[in-house]
Scaffold this active site. Structure first.
Site, mmCIF file in Angstrom:
data_model
loop_
_atom_site.group_PDB
_atom_site.id
_atom_site.type_symbol
_atom_site.label_atom_id
_atom_site.label_comp_id
_atom_site.label_asym_id
_atom_site.label_seq_id
_atom_site.Cartn_x
_atom_site.Cartn_y
_atom_site.Cartn_z
ATOM 1 N N HIS A 186 0.830 -1.202 0.000
ATOM 2 C CA HIS A 186 0.000 0.000 0.000
ATOM 3 C C HIS A 186 0.863 1.249 0.000
ATOM 4 C CE1 HIS A 186 -2.550 3.193 1.718
ATOM 5 N NE2 HIS A 186 -3.439 2.662 0.903
ATOM 6 N N CYS A 187 1.880 1.260 0.846
ATOM 7 C CA CYS A 187 2.758 2.429 0.925
ATOM 8 C C CYS A 187 3.491 2.670 -0.390
ATOM 9 C CB CYS A 187 3.783 2.243 2.043
ATOM 10 S SG CYS A 187 3.062 2.261 3.694
ATOM 11 N N ARG A 188 4.012 1.619 -0.974
ATOM 12 C CA ARG A 188 4.821 1.776 -2.185
ATOM 13 C C ARG A 188 4.007 2.093 -3.421
ATOM 14 N NH1 ARG A 188 9.689 -2.673 -1.591
ATOM 15 N NH2 ARG A 188 10.058 -2.262 0.616
#
Length: 165
Positions: free
Chosen positions: A142-144
């Site tokens: 999700h972050c990347r």
């Protein structure tokens, strides 16, 4: 924007990032996935979050996210990190879950099973991190995927112009 309820929580993981996807994931309007830990202190904080959401009428699913250590191939002397199965990406009818593989495959399968149970009708896909860029407890799918570096966009635009001839 039609939002009537806000959930404001202190980061129970105690990490520097304070990002919910590192320990929890809203799966639907009344459904949440929260982390579990083999560390009793950390797990007590996660358990409190789970109890709070249960009390508010949420379906709560739990997945072990701590104590799954992933060595960094580029920096073998650096401290290992943990995998965070909650840091998944939900896109249309697919859920992409960061997995570790290797000797941690059983943990991966348990996490994927939790997602399958929590999200019937979705295709659940495990995504292995690269050996030189493993998933971290504070940085996974999700972050990347929340932003695309400008250089990637520029290279793609150049490739489109070259292909236009």
């Amino acid at each position: 924007m039609g939002i009537h309820t806000y959930h404001v929580l202190t980061d129970p993981s105690g990490t520097y990032i304070g990002h919910i996807d590192c320990w929890g994931k809203f799966l639907a309007p009344r459904k949440i996935l929260t982390a579990e830990s083999e560390d009793a202190t950390v797990n007590a904080a996660y358990e409190q979050v789970a109890k709070t959401f249960k009390k508010e009428g949420f379906e709560v699913y739990r997945v072990l996210c701590q104590d799954i250590f992933i060595p960094n191939a580029l920096a073998p002397t650096a401290p290992a990190t943990t995998s965070t199965y909650t840091n998944s990406l939900i896109l249309n009818d697919h859920v992409y879950v960061p997995i570790v593989g290797g000797k941690f495959a059983a943990y991966d399968e348990r996490a994927l099973t939790v997602y399958r149970h929590a999200m019937p009708g979705y295709t659940i896909v495990g995504i292995l991190g690269k050996p030189d860029h493993p998933w971290y407890g504070t940085d996974a799918l999700h972050c990347r995927t929340r932003g695309v570096p400008r250089a990637v966009v520029n290279n793609w635009l150049k490739s489109q112009l070259l292909g236009a001839d």
